[in-house]
Design an enzyme around this catalytic site. Structure first.
Site, mmCIF file in Angstrom:
data_model
loop_
_atom_site.group_PDB
_atom_site.id
_atom_site.type_symbol
_atom_site.label_atom_id
_atom_site.label_comp_id
_atom_site.label_asym_id
_atom_site.label_seq_id
_atom_site.Cartn_x
_atom_site.Cartn_y
_atom_site.Cartn_z
ATOM 1 N N ASP A 160 -1.842 7.122 6.395
ATOM 2 C CA ASP A 160 -2.219 5.950 5.909
ATOM 3 C C ASP A 160 -2.611 5.311 6.881
ATOM 4 O O ASP A 160 -1.607 4.552 7.167
ATOM 5 C CB ASP A 160 -2.121 5.224 4.400
ATOM 6 N N LYS A 195 -12.114 -1.574 8.500
ATOM 7 C CA LYS A 195 -11.084 -2.381 9.273
ATOM 8 C C LYS A 195 -11.726 -2.275 10.493
ATOM 9 O O LYS A 195 -13.160 -2.324 11.362
ATOM 10 C CB LYS A 195 -9.573 -2.171 9.001
ATOM 11 N N TRP A 217 0.865 -1.545 -0.071
ATOM 12 C CA TRP A 217 -0.200 0.127 0.474
ATOM 13 C C TRP A 217 1.002 1.627 0.286
ATOM 14 O O TRP A 217 0.737 1.971 -0.362
ATOM 15 C CB TRP A 217 -1.145 -0.282 1.875
#
Length: 355
Positions: A166, A190, A99
């Site tokens: 992030d 999440k 990511w």
């Protein structure tokens, strides 16, 4: 048979959050309409987004001068929105996984990108140490938790520049010193909500500095000025986020979530280290509390598939590891219970005894 959800995302939500959302989908606030069909411009929806914003600010102790907005597009859209809004000349990125690498790729479209450190050569099995950040960069970007590889930065580091993070897979799992960041973003699927909404925390006076013209929908100021209501927001995911934030507050806030995360991880990592069949995949000091990755020891490699089948047959859902690492992954987000982790440990012990 009871199921225990270890999916990496979309992932487990608190049961009461699911039930409350389901009730409102059938009929919202007794008004005869479903939450799925009310107007986002109605007086019924505005209190939802207002409460979600207020709870986020309260739980994370967000300082004055920051805005909280709810957007579509997922964290992947933020990979381009971040440099669009913040990168003037040069940005620094810490490469700790796929990511982070994807975020770097997008940033290179807008200016110079400095990779301050990377653990790619070791399949991202640790968080790099001892690196320095150039003082002339516009920001340092980090990915705090790496769901695929199982590493996590669980403290807010000190660097001589502003940070952007992030925090898709660990926001609201611990206290955060928001004042160190110009922007924090997180896909909700999440620790916060179902898939379909992204939360962004942005420092207001850090915006509007780039010389380029920003497309209306990609300009954070657009959404801040309109209170996340510039265009049709994802109504149900935002409602679920509000319910989850209520649940976090009722259960002790992010301090309690942090304590629970440590307790869950201690139980599972202790079994991984004890059990002769398994081993962890990352350096101990960098082990994630959210994404617990482990593999079968080499001498028992033929047992990988049988263990997955064995565990799945006993109600363990979503424990197959990402193809980049293999093995197994137990995602232990806020809604995961001690009972669930102990059930997985029991399965590991039973499988060990059988082999």
């Amino acid at each position: 048979m009871k199921k225990y959800n270890f999916n990496a995302g979309p992932s487990m939500l608190p049961r009461e959050v699911i039930e409350n959302t389901a009730k409102q989908i059938l009929e919202f606030n007794g008004g005869g309409l479903s939450l799925a069909e009310i107007s986002h411009r109605s007086k019924d929806f505005q209190p939802i987004i207002d409460e979600a914003e207020a709870l986020a600010k309260e739980l994370l102790d967000i300082p004055e001068g920051y805005s909280v907005i709810f957007l579509g597009g997922g964290a992947s859209l933020e990979f381009c929105m971040i440099p669009y809004n913040f990168l003037i000349n040069k940005a620094a990125y810490l490469n700790t996984g796929i990511w982070a690498k994807k975020a770097m790729k997008e940033a290179k479209l807008f200016g110079e990108v400095v990779e301050v450190a990377s653990s790619a050569d070791a399949n991202y099995s640790f968080i790099p140490k001892g690196w320095t950040v150039p003082t002339d960069v516009d920001y340092l970007h980090i990915t705090s938790n790496n769901t695929i590889y199982g590493t996590e930065m669980r403290t807010d580091i000190d660097v001589p520049v502003r940070m952007i993070a992030d925090m898709s897979s660990d926001l609201f799992s611990r206290p955060v010193d928001v004042a160190k960041y110009d922007c924090i973003y997180a896909g909700a699927q999440k620790n916060l909500s179902m898939a379909g909404v992204t939360i962004v925390i942005a420092k207001n006076d850090a915006l509007g500095r780039v010389p380029r013209q920003i497309p209306t929908m990609l300009d954070y100021r657009t959404h801040i000025e309109k209170g996340s209501m510039f265009n049709t927001p994802p109504v149900i995911p935002i409602y679920t986020a509000m319910e989850t934030l209520r649940w976090i507050k009722a259960n002790g806030g992010v301090q309690a979530m942090d304590k629970l995360a440590k307790e869950r991880a201690e139980i599972l990592y202790a079994e991984i280290d004890r059990n002769k069949l398994f081993r962890g995949t990352v350096k101990e000091e960098d082990r994630s509390l959210m994404s617990i990755c482990f593999v079968i020891n080499d001498e028992y490699a033929e047992l990988e598939k049988p263990f997955l089948e064995f565990a799945t047959g006993r109600g363990m859902v979503g424990i197959k590891g990402h193809r980049s690492v293999g093995g197994f992954r137990a995602s232990c987000y806020n809604a995961q219970t001690i009972e669930g982790v102990e059930a997985l440990v029991s399965v590991m012990q039973e499988f060990e005894a059988n082999h």
